[in-house]
Enzyme design. Sequence first.
Site, PDB file in Angstrom:
ATOM      1  N   GLY A  55       3.670  -1.919  12.544  1.00  0.00           N
ATOM      2  CA  GLY A  55       2.668  -1.626  13.563  1.00  0.00           C
ATOM      3  C   GLY A  55       3.333  -1.010  14.763  1.00  0.00           C
ATOM      4  O   GLY A  55       4.562  -1.095  14.913  1.00  0.00           O
ATOM      5  N   CYS A  82       8.994  -4.372   8.971  1.00  0.00           N
ATOM      6  CA  CYS A  82       9.151  -3.744  10.290  1.00  0.00           C
ATOM      7  C   CYS A  82       8.542  -4.641  11.370  1.00  0.00           C
ATOM      8  O   CYS A  82       9.028  -5.748  11.582  1.00  0.00           O
ATOM      9  CB  CYS A  82       8.535  -2.336  10.263  1.00  0.00           C
ATOM     10  SG  CYS A  82       8.993  -1.345  11.694  1.00  0.00           S
ATOM     11  N   TYR A  83       7.456  -4.205  12.018  1.00  0.00           N
ATOM     12  CA  TYR A  83       6.834  -5.079  13.028  1.00  0.00           C
ATOM     13  C   TYR A  83       6.487  -6.433  12.404  1.00  0.00           C
ATOM     14  O   TYR A  83       6.564  -7.474  13.072  1.00  0.00           O
ATOM     15  CB  TYR A  83       5.573  -4.409  13.594  1.00  0.00           C
ATOM     16  CG  TYR A  83       4.787  -5.310  14.537  1.00  0.00           C
ATOM     17  CD1 TYR A  83       5.143  -5.432  15.868  1.00  0.00           C
ATOM     18  CD2 TYR A  83       3.700  -6.063  14.064  1.00  0.00           C
ATOM     19  CE1 TYR A  83       4.440  -6.277  16.727  1.00  0.00           C
ATOM     20  CE2 TYR A  83       2.996  -6.905  14.905  1.00  0.00           C
ATOM     21  CZ  TYR A  83       3.366  -7.010  16.238  1.00  0.00           C
ATOM     22  OH  TYR A  83       2.679  -7.844  17.080  1.00  0.00           O
ATOM     23  N   HIS A 163      11.318   0.276   5.719  1.00  0.00           N
ATOM     24  CA  HIS A 163      10.033   0.424   5.023  1.00  0.00           C
ATOM     25  C   HIS A 163      10.245   0.580   3.505  1.00  0.00           C
ATOM     26  O   HIS A 163      10.466   1.692   3.033  1.00  0.00           O
ATOM     27  CB  HIS A 163       9.277   1.638   5.582  1.00  0.00           C
ATOM     28  CG  HIS A 163       8.738   1.389   6.946  1.00  0.00           C
ATOM     29  ND1 HIS A 163       7.518   0.789   7.158  1.00  0.00           N
ATOM     30  CD2 HIS A 163       9.266   1.620   8.168  1.00  0.00           C
ATOM     31  CE1 HIS A 163       7.316   0.665   8.461  1.00  0.00           C
ATOM     32  NE2 HIS A 163       8.351   1.161   9.097  1.00  0.00           N
ATOM     33  N   GLU A 165       8.096   0.530   1.262  1.00  0.00           N
ATOM     34  CA  GLU A 165       6.970   1.247   0.660  1.00  0.00           C
ATOM     35  C   GLU A 165       7.138   2.760   0.742  1.00  0.00           C
ATOM     36  O   GLU A 165       6.389   3.503   0.112  1.00  0.00           O
ATOM     37  CB  GLU A 165       5.659   0.834   1.332  1.00  0.00           C
ATOM     38  CG  GLU A 165       5.417   1.357   2.747  1.00  0.00           C
ATOM     39  CD  GLU A 165       6.127   0.558   3.847  1.00  0.00           C
ATOM     40  OE1 GLU A 165       7.054  -0.217   3.520  1.00  0.00           O
ATOM     41  OE2 GLU A 165       5.769   0.723   5.026  1.00  0.00           O
ATOM     42  N   ASP A 221     -15.406  11.180  -6.845  1.00  0.00           N
ATOM     43  CA  ASP A 221     -15.914   9.833  -6.590  1.00  0.00           C
ATOM     44  C   ASP A 221     -17.345   9.642  -7.099  1.00  0.00           C
ATOM     45  O   ASP A 221     -17.635   8.662  -7.780  1.00  0.00           O
ATOM     46  CB  ASP A 221     -15.836   9.505  -5.089  1.00  0.00           C
ATOM     47  CG  ASP A 221     -14.430   9.659  -4.542  1.00  0.00           C
ATOM     48  OD1 ASP A 221     -13.493   9.661  -5.368  1.00  0.00           O
ATOM     49  OD2 ASP A 221     -14.274   9.777  -3.329  1.00  0.00           O
ATOM     50  N   LYS A 360      -7.900   6.337  -4.677  1.00  0.00           N
ATOM     51  CA  LYS A 360      -8.306   7.588  -5.332  1.00  0.00           C
ATOM     52  C   LYS A 360      -7.680   7.760  -6.723  1.00  0.00           C
ATOM     53  O   LYS A 360      -8.357   8.131  -7.676  1.00  0.00           O
ATOM     54  CB  LYS A 360      -7.898   8.769  -4.446  1.00  0.00           C
ATOM     55  CG  LYS A 360      -8.455  10.101  -4.891  1.00  0.00           C
ATOM     56  CD  LYS A 360      -9.848  10.255  -4.369  1.00  0.00           C
ATOM     57  CE  LYS A 360     -10.437  11.606  -4.653  1.00  0.00           C
ATOM     58  NZ  LYS A 360     -11.734  11.751  -3.965  1.00  0.00           N
TER      59      LYS A 360
END
Length: 502
Positions: A55, A82-83, A163, A165, A221, A360
């Site tokens: 964040g 992180c945060y 990070h 990710e 979608d 998605k």
Amino acid sequence: MSTEKILVLDFGGQYKELIARAVRGLSVYSEIRGGDISAAEVKKLSPIGIILTGGPNSVYASTAPLCDPEIFTLGIPVLGICYGMQMMCHVLGGEVKAGARGEYGRVLVTPVPESGYAPFLSLMSHTDAVAVLPQGFTATAHTENCIAACKNAEKKLYGVQFHPESEHTEGGIEHIRHFLYNICNTKGDYKLDDYLEKQVAAIREKAGNEKILLGLSGGVDSSVCAALLSRAVPQQLVCIFVDHGFMRQNEGDEIEKAFANQNLQLIRVNAADRFLAKMKGVTEPEKKRKIIGEEFIRVFEEEAAKLGEIPFLAQGTIYPDIVESGGTHGATIKSHHNVGGLPENLAFAEIIEPLSGLFKDEVRVLGEKLGLPAALVHRQPFPGPGLAIRIMGEVTAEKLETLRASDAILREELDNAGIELNQYFTVLTDTFSVGVKGDYRTYDRVLAIRAVITSDFMTCECAQLPYEILLKLSSRLTSEISSVSRVVYDITSKPPATVEWE
Ligand code: XMP
């Protein structure tokens, strides 16, 4: 059917969806929740693990979001990123200091020898850092400037300053896998088939014998939504496909064909003349968009009224739509509005959004499972107002013909060359230029090619198409389309440009 889930608690990090998506990619179901969720609520949801996102805040800022400290006493494994790591250490009595030197970009992380990990490059993006660990924690990795990872193994609390990710962290996904499989002891049995089964059952229960109406645009979608609903309640689904006449070559027919063998009633409304009449004299981009959006609603309402009362309206809302609009997860059925520009006040008792838990790429996989053609499921994005916003100035039937023909040539050439891009199309400018064809002077339109590479469409780069393809395109477009005198290639990135020209 898997019941395991990971909660991703959001503290304002831009990567929350990436984290949740990475977890699902490792066969564990994930949900994103606000960082202010109470420990009691977390307990009710009974996740097998919790990930605290990064964040933009400093834990000392008056507005800094802190989690409910009780969360750390539930016995549920936690990974703070992180945060998330700083906040966890702060809440548990450690000390966070504004870094004398923040770290941004790829930074070398050196794990402690007993961890068994070799040094690796990781994505860092932080100003503050943990200076003193809470009691019971040990540092498991460092950079030159900070504690890069820490743990309290007994309480199953873990933190990483980098990070994992991000694709810019070497072996990043392996860190997440380790947390899921070795700390949370997941079975890793989340499958899209489970989601499908669950939704089919929920839709059947909700709809009973009543009909469901869906606005089908032909986009990924709404198409997958239609296929899913027709799997659940065949014969009860009515789809309205408003063809505004701004579709690409043969697109309306292709959409109709794709759904011909699905169990649903498809009403195609050919409203091209009506939309074109509304475009007369309109040159301003925003006006075009507004008029098309409003006319779309009018047509849809008129057609829906002809069908008599239908209690349910279905929409192809997907998980990122819900996360971005600040909603919480989960409800298959919500009053959130998304697809096709439909109005909020349509007289339906309930809205059904069966894709609202999926990302998605999961929607695309589900579409294939449901038997939709790959070309439809993997189609590039196409804006609601269609070709009308790729024609500069007034939209006329003749310009539409020119643009359609040019777009078809572009698609054919890129297909033939096996080039896959995120989005590509032609734009008919309002500029004329002098040319020469045979022995004659011409004064015709300038056509632009737009081809972009992007991962999220928030930013993009111009695709570096091979020169021979560009030259072939220029030759074909000017010779096969008489009203085009010149072809230009749009090399602008976003920002400062946008993907579309209007
Ligand atoms: P821009 O032009 O804003 O486009 O950089 C980003 C992405 O969004 C698509 N786009 C739209 N999609 N309705 C849509 O459903 C719209 O009105 C619309 N306008 C732009 C665009 O094609 C690109 O993929």
